[in-house]
Design a protein around this motif. Structure first.
Motif, short mmCIF file in Angstrom:
data_model
loop_
_atom_site.label_atom_id
_atom_site.label_comp_id
_atom_site.label_asym_id
_atom_site.label_seq_id
_atom_site.Cartn_x
_atom_site.Cartn_y
_atom_site.Cartn_z
N ASN A 21 0.78 -1.17 0.07
CA ASN A 21 0.01 0.07 0.06
C ASN A 21 1.07 1.14 -0.10
O ASN A 21 1.61 1.62 1.12
N ASN A 85 -6.86 10.40 -0.58
CA ASN A 85 -6.74 9.32 -1.55
C ASN A 85 -5.96 9.82 -3.04
O ASN A 85 -5.97 10.83 -3.36
N SER A 91 -9.43 11.46 3.11
CA SER A 91 -9.73 10.45 3.95
C SER A 91 -9.52 10.36 5.34
O SER A 91 -8.65 11.24 5.80
N CYS A 94 -5.82 5.72 7.40
CA CYS A 94 -5.32 4.59 6.89
C CYS A 94 -4.26 3.91 7.68
O CYS A 94 -3.38 4.47 8.18
N HIS A 181 -16.26 0.70 5.81
CA HIS A 181 -15.83 -0.60 5.25
C HIS A 181 -16.96 -1.62 5.27
O HIS A 181 -17.80 -1.64 6.28
N ASN A 212 -15.31 1.33 1.75
CA ASN A 212 -14.21 0.34 1.13
C ASN A 212 -14.79 -0.93 1.20
O ASN A 212 -15.54 -1.22 2.02
N GLU A 214 -14.16 -4.98 1.28
CA GLU A 214 -13.31 -6.22 1.28
C GLU A 214 -14.02 -7.46 1.19
O GLU A 214 -14.90 -7.66 1.52
N GLU A 236 -10.52 0.07 -2.47
CA GLU A 236 -10.55 1.54 -1.72
C GLU A 236 -11.29 2.38 -2.42
O GLU A 236 -11.07 2.76 -3.80
N THR A 242 -6.10 -1.91 -4.07
CA THR A 242 -4.75 -1.71 -3.63
C THR A 242 -4.31 -3.14 -2.96
O THR A 242 -4.92 -4.15 -2.96
N CYS A 245 -4.87 -3.17 2.57
CA CYS A 245 -5.35 -1.84 3.38
C CYS A 245 -5.75 -2.19 4.79
O CYS A 245 -6.11 -3.17 5.33
N GLY A 248 -8.81 -1.78 6.29
CA GLY A 248 -9.74 -2.93 5.90
C GLY A 248 -9.37 -4.30 6.46
O GLY A 248 -10.21 -5.15 6.41
#
Length: 306
Positions: A21, A85, A91, A94, A181, A212, A214, A236, A242, A245, A248
């Motif tokens: 990432n 982002n 955002s 992260c 998420h 996001n 997953e 994402e 990506t 995350c 995530g």
């Protein structure tokens, strides 16, 4: 190459990543280098810029309105992770980025942090406490929560997700880690590999600020030596797929642990395309369960913007 305004010319940058990432990192100790969405998108462009899943500006918390609130929560959070982002949108947080951010502060000589020491960092998702370890960093990501708690606890899901490569919409559960998420459980690694994430999955209902997404596959067996194991891919918002995350991974572990029921472990290893991160659940302040994320952080290049 220029990126929208002459003010970035001559500014030093670093490039770093956490399990693949990757981020462009800029130090702004005086808080004078405002960034436009166009500048961020230009710097993150992989063909015409430096390239990255996001951009992080290191700025003292006192120079930002969001940072003022952070300092009221924790006066020790002197540095703020101003995270964008790759499309230039802001955002909240992260998990991989905050590890790389702290490593950037260390390598730039902006902070001193030995193994075992902790540092409070301001983010739009609140204060995050990062500790240096022998082989990376671990972060108290704070509490996790269901975005729709009643639906999630009653039926195990609160939404449906459609994605290219999946024949039918799949049930999912939405979780906040300070950012949103939506986690989908898939049956096996073949199904995970066959899911096409070049376009954004459709989530119904969509959380208010987007999400996001997953896609997680529990290992078989799920638990080995008291550690749960899952594999995950992620799309994402504002970025695309990506290699990793961090928030995530925490959300995917939280969802899988919830679905597994009583007796599920507190420690998890989450395999992402860029490597493996660790996730741990523990009692936090105020009786709320917190999540810790651990993994590597690497600076791979430095340069000067032309």
């Amino acid at each position: 190459m220029t990126y929208g305004t002459p003010s970035l010319t001559g500014m030093r940058f670093s490039k770093g990543h956490g399990t693949g990432n990757d981020f462009v990192l800029l130090a702004d100790p005086e808080g004078v280098r405002g960034l436009s969405p166009e500048q961020v998108a230009g710097l993150c462009d992989r063909r015409r810029g430096i390239g990255g899943d996001g951009l992080i500006r290191a700025v003292p918390s006192r120079h930002l309105p969001e940072g003022t609130a952070v300092l009221e929560e924790n006066p020790g959070a002197e540095w703020f992770m101003d995270y964008y982002n790759s499309d230039g949108s802001l955002s909240e947080m992260c998990g991989n980025g905050v590890r790389v951010f702290v490593h950037f502060l260390v390598t730039q000589g902006l902070v001193s942090l030995d193994a075992g020491q902790e540092l409070a960092i301001g983010t739009r998702g609140g204060v995050k406490v990062v500790a240096r370890t022998a082989d990376g960093y671990r972060v108290d990501m704070g509490p996790w929560a269901f975005i729709h708690p009643q639906e999630a606890t009653e039926s195990g899901s609160d939404s449906l997700v459609e994605a290219a490569g999946l024949e039918v919409a799949r049930p999912a559960v939405s979780i906040t880690m300070g950012n949103p998420h939506t986690v989908v459980a898939l049956a096996n690694l073949e199904e995970l590999a066959g899911t096409n994430l070049t376009t954004a999955p459709a989530v119904t209902p969509l959380p208010p600020h987007g999400t996001n997404v997953e896609f997680a596959v529990p290992a078989e067996p799920l638990v080995v030596d008291d550690v749960g194991h899952i594999s995950m891919r992620v799309h994402e918002r504002g970025v695309g797929e990506t290699l990793s995350c961090g928030t995530g991974a925490c959300a995917a572990a939280a969802a899988t642990r919830f679905w597994a029921g009583a007796g599920a472990p507190n420690d998890w290893a989450v395999a992402v395309p860029g490597g493996v991160v660790g996730v741990r659940f523990f009692p936090g302040a105020g009786g709320r369960e917190h999540v810790e994320l651990s993994g590597p952080a690497v600076i791979v290049a430095e340069g000067v913007l032309a």
